[in-house]
Design a protein around this motif. Structure first.
Motif, PDB file in Angstrom:
ATOM      1  N   PHE A  42       9.170  -4.149  11.021  1.00 56.45           N
ATOM      2  CA  PHE A  42       8.331  -4.853  10.038  1.00 56.45           C
ATOM      3  C   PHE A  42       9.123  -5.084   8.756  1.00 56.45           C
ATOM      4  O   PHE A  42      10.032  -4.312   8.440  1.00 56.45           O
ATOM      5  CB  PHE A  42       7.100  -4.004   9.695  1.00 56.45           C
ATOM      6  N   PRO A  45       6.253  -4.090   3.010  1.00 53.96           N
ATOM      7  CA  PRO A  45       4.991  -4.690   2.558  1.00 53.96           C
ATOM      8  C   PRO A  45       5.123  -5.455   1.233  1.00 53.96           C
ATOM      9  O   PRO A  45       5.906  -5.075   0.357  1.00 53.96           O
ATOM     10  CB  PRO A  45       4.071  -3.471   2.414  1.00 53.96           C
ATOM     11  N   LYS A  46       4.343  -6.527   1.127  1.00 57.47           N
ATOM     12  CA  LYS A  46       4.424  -7.473   0.000  1.00 57.47           C
ATOM     13  C   LYS A  46       4.303  -6.809  -1.368  1.00 57.47           C
ATOM     14  O   LYS A  46       5.048  -7.140  -2.287  1.00 57.47           O
ATOM     15  CB  LYS A  46       3.311  -8.525   0.139  1.00 57.47           C
ATOM     16  N   TYR A 240       7.294   3.268   5.245  1.00 55.59           N
ATOM     17  CA  TYR A 240       7.016   2.047   4.480  1.00 55.59           C
ATOM     18  C   TYR A 240       7.909   0.880   4.890  1.00 55.59           C
ATOM     19  O   TYR A 240       7.967  -0.122   4.166  1.00 55.59           O
ATOM     20  CB  TYR A 240       7.201   2.329   2.975  1.00 55.59           C
ATOM     21  N   GLU A 288      -2.683   1.210   2.993  1.00 56.76           N
ATOM     22  CA  GLU A 288      -3.243   0.559   4.195  1.00 56.76           C
ATOM     23  C   GLU A 288      -2.157   0.069   5.144  1.00 56.76           C
ATOM     24  O   GLU A 288      -2.300   0.153   6.360  1.00 56.76           O
ATOM     25  CB  GLU A 288      -4.083  -0.646   3.783  1.00 56.76           C
ATOM     26  N   THR A 289      -1.067  -0.460   4.563  1.00 57.38           N
ATOM     27  CA  THR A 289      -0.008  -0.999   5.430  1.00 57.38           C
ATOM     28  C   THR A 289       0.675   0.107   6.239  1.00 57.38           C
ATOM     29  O   THR A 289       1.128  -0.128   7.355  1.00 57.38           O
ATOM     30  CB  THR A 289       1.042  -1.767   4.585  1.00 57.38           C
ATOM     31  N   GLN A 292      -1.495   0.521   9.150  1.00 61.50           N
ATOM     32  CA  GLN A 292      -1.377  -0.619  10.083  1.00 61.50           C
ATOM     33  C   GLN A 292      -0.107  -0.516  10.919  1.00 61.50           C
ATOM     34  O   GLN A 292      -0.116  -0.749  12.124  1.00 61.50           O
ATOM     35  CB  GLN A 292      -1.360  -1.941   9.307  1.00 61.50           C
ATOM     36  N   MET A 293       0.981  -0.128  10.272  1.00 62.01           N
ATOM     37  CA  MET A 293       2.252  -0.018  11.020  1.00 62.01           C
ATOM     38  C   MET A 293       2.179   1.159  11.997  1.00 62.01           C
ATOM     39  O   MET A 293       2.639   1.065  13.131  1.00 62.01           O
ATOM     40  CB  MET A 293       3.436   0.121  10.056  1.00 62.01           C
TER      41      MET A 293
END
Ligand code: PMP
Ligand code: GLU
Length: 396
Positions: A42, A45-46, A240, A288-289, A292-293
């Motif tokens: 991934f 995250p943004k 992360y 949250e990310t 999700q990962m």
């Protein structure tokens, strides 16, 4: 000019070497499936990317930082440990480093004298033994078998303990096996370490990547005596998706942390400023990310584990954490007419374009390591290619 004995003795990282080889073949136009390096596929995250961009634009990222990391990040680590471990530390107990890998390096440099022994359960992550040697310590490897879930027992530790034993390295969830130690097992090992005045290095980097209801217990949370004798190693790379940013940290005894800080001040000066601002957002922003990962890795594991376990000759338990499969492939090697796992891995890459890491680098020469931190399609195609390769070799 002759290289130092230290440099000549050093084994380079087999994980990074395998990844580099696969990438070079890909760059030359070969359709290689790389299941080598352990890094999330991934992108970061943004919200974390934006924090980095802001730090560049407002000028904060332009300058050296304190050697052991910016105050905001040390405080973020303290709050993070408070939330996830329910343990209270202060920024003086924290050093931020260039990846968890360098936190380990600094720790060994700070506490080991020539000849000091470090107990390392096998299979181990590739850098532990080599880093101990770079600090003139002696790695003492203890073999753990698939039958005991690759876990080390107090009886085994007792057998290898000597007057020179200074450290014990534990990595739960483990790279490469995915094994997680239970609270009871950690208590037994922790109490043994306290009784023998052995410092525990607890590499918790995969602590948030656990699956199917498995629970991660950090060693430092078992008791106050154990906490005092534990150095926590962690970082943002795995949870992360920040491997390229190179931010890790160590938490523990203030005097050891201060010594690590001094060595950092004479080697790297400081971890990259922009990455530190990004890591503050990682630890304090939305989590949250991360979940999700984690779920994505869990789905992949559940989907591909039975497929890899069904490959002829692969002996494989389902891992509970991290993102690796670590099958014993002795029966496969026999079927294919090989005695050396590294040769099998080399031929698999050349003839079937699937890149794995040899278990030899993890102290387990009957195994291969497969990283499933990649998409399902790649993993499924890899299973097909490996199976076809074994069938072809078995016929020869
Ligand atoms: N410990 C273990 C067990 C690992 O697998 C890794 C992966 N590189 C590290 C430490 C170091 O991670 P990083 O330096 O990216 O923080
Ligand atoms: N820890 C990862 C792995 O085992 C990254 C590579 C490395 O640092 O050696 O693949």
């Amino acid at each position: 000019m002759e290289l130092s004995a230290r440099a000549q003795k050093l084994e380079p990282s087999v994980t990074l070497a395998a990844a580099a080889k696969a990438n070079a073949l890909k760059a030359s136009g070969k359709d290689v499936l790389s299941l080598t390096v352990g890094e999330p596929d991934f992108t970061t995250p943004k919200n974390i990317q934006q924090a980095a961009i802001a730090a560049i634009e407002n000028g904060k990222a332009s300058y050296y930082t304190p050697s052991g990391g910016i105050k905001e990040l040390k405080e973020a680590v303290v709050s993070h440990i408070e939330s996830y471990y329910q343990l209270q530390y202060t920024p003086k107990n924290v050093i931020v480093t260039d990846g968890a890998k360098f936190a380990l390096y600094l720790l060994f440099q700070a506490v080991l004298n020539q000849g000091d022994e470090v107990i390392i359960p096998v299979p181990y992550w590739v850098s532990y033994g080599e880093q101990v040697k770079l600090a003139e310590g002696v790695p003492v490897f203890v073999s753990c078998t698939q039958e005991t879930d690759f876990k080390v027992s107090v009886a085994q530790l007792e057998q290898v303990k000597t007057a020179k034993t200074k450290l014990l390295i534990l990595n739960s969830p483990s790279n490469p096996t995915g094994t997680i130690y239970s609270k009871e097992e950690l208590r037994a090992i922790g109490e043994w370490a306290v009784a023998n005045k052995i410092l525990i290095v607890s590499d918790d980097i995969y602590g948030r990547l656990v699956y199917n209801g498995a629970e991660f217990t950090p060693m430092a949370t078992i008791s106050d005596e154990i906490r005092k004798q534990t150095m926590i190693i962690n970082g943002v790379s795995k949870s992360y998706a920040m491997t390229g940013w190179r931010i890790g940290y160590a938490v523990g005894d203030e005097t050891i942390i201060a010594a690590m800080n001094d060595i950092a001040s004479q080697s790297t000066s400081n971890p990259t400023a922009v990455s530190q601002y990004a890591a503050v957002e990682a630890l304090t922003g939305t989590q949250e990310t991360v979940e999700q990962m984690r779920q994505a890795f869990e789905e992949r594991l559940n989907s591909i584990y039975p497929k890899f376990a069904a490959i002829p000759g692969f002996k494989l338990e389902k891992p509970q954490g991290a993102f690796y499969l670590f099958p014993n492939i002795k029966a496969t090697l026999d079927m294919c007419g090989y005695t050396d796992v590294t040769e099998w891995v080399t031929d698999l890459l050349e003839e079937a374009q699937v890149a794995l890491v040899t278990g030899a680098g993890f102290g387990a020469p009957e195994h291969v390591r497969i990283s499933y931190a990649t998409d399902l399609k790649t993993l499924e195609t890899a299973v097909e290619r490996i199976t076809a390769f074994i069938e072809k070799k078995s016929r020869n």
